[in-house]
Design an enzyme around this catalytic site. Sequence first.
Site, PDB file in Angstrom:
ATOM      1  N   HIS A 112      43.640  28.452-109.527  1.00  0.00           N
ATOM      2  CA  HIS A 112      42.535  29.411-109.462  1.00  0.00           C
ATOM      3  C   HIS A 112      41.459  28.920-108.498  1.00  0.00           C
ATOM      4  CE1 HIS A 112      43.976  32.208-112.468  1.00  0.00           C
ATOM      5  NE2 HIS A 112      44.407  31.147-113.137  1.00  0.00           N
TER       6      HIS A 112
ATOM      7  N   LYS B   7      39.175  28.617-105.253  1.00  0.00           N
ATOM      8  CA  LYS B   7      38.503  29.596-104.388  1.00  0.00           C
ATOM      9  C   LYS B   7      37.765  28.799-103.326  1.00  0.00           C
ATOM     10  CE  LYS B   7      38.044  32.367-108.483  1.00  0.00           C
ATOM     11  NZ  LYS B   7      38.758  31.436-109.358  1.00  0.00           N
TER      12      LYS B   7
END
Length: 137
Positions: free
Chosen positions: A104, A106
Site C-alpha cells: 500500500h 504511495k
Amino acid sequence: MERKCSILHFFNKIPEFPETYTEKNSIRFSELLCPSLGKLKVTLQICYKIDFEWLMNQYRIQHVDSLPITIVGGEESRFEEYIEENSYTQITYYSPNMERGIHHSKIGIYLYEDDSLRVAVSTANLYQDDWDTRNQA
C-alpha cells in the site's frame, strides 16, 4: 559533491475548499511534476491503487508525459492493457507478487537532469478522488 537534504510537508489543494489554494504548503499532484522544480529525467510511481488515465493527465498538464515513467502497482493486466492500447512506450510497469501480500505504498521518486532526486511520500493513492477530496499529509 555535498548534497543538501530537506524535508517539506504539504497538503492537497481541495477544489471544494478554495482556501486550500492559497495555503503556502498546499499542492496538486501535477505540481510535483512542474518544470519549475527542475527538469525531470525520469519518474517512479509506487502505488497499489492507480487511475491510469488520471495519472497520465497529470503528466500531460506539465508536458512531461513523454518522459520515462516506471510504475509499480496493482491490478497488472488492466494496466498492461491500458499501456498497450494507448501506445505508452515510455512506461514500464511492474506488479508485485501478490502471493506474498499487497503493498500500500504511495511513493513518487523524481530524478532530475542535474542528478538531484525528490521523494514524495503520500497518503493519497494515484487517483482523482484521493487528491481532490482529502487533505492528505
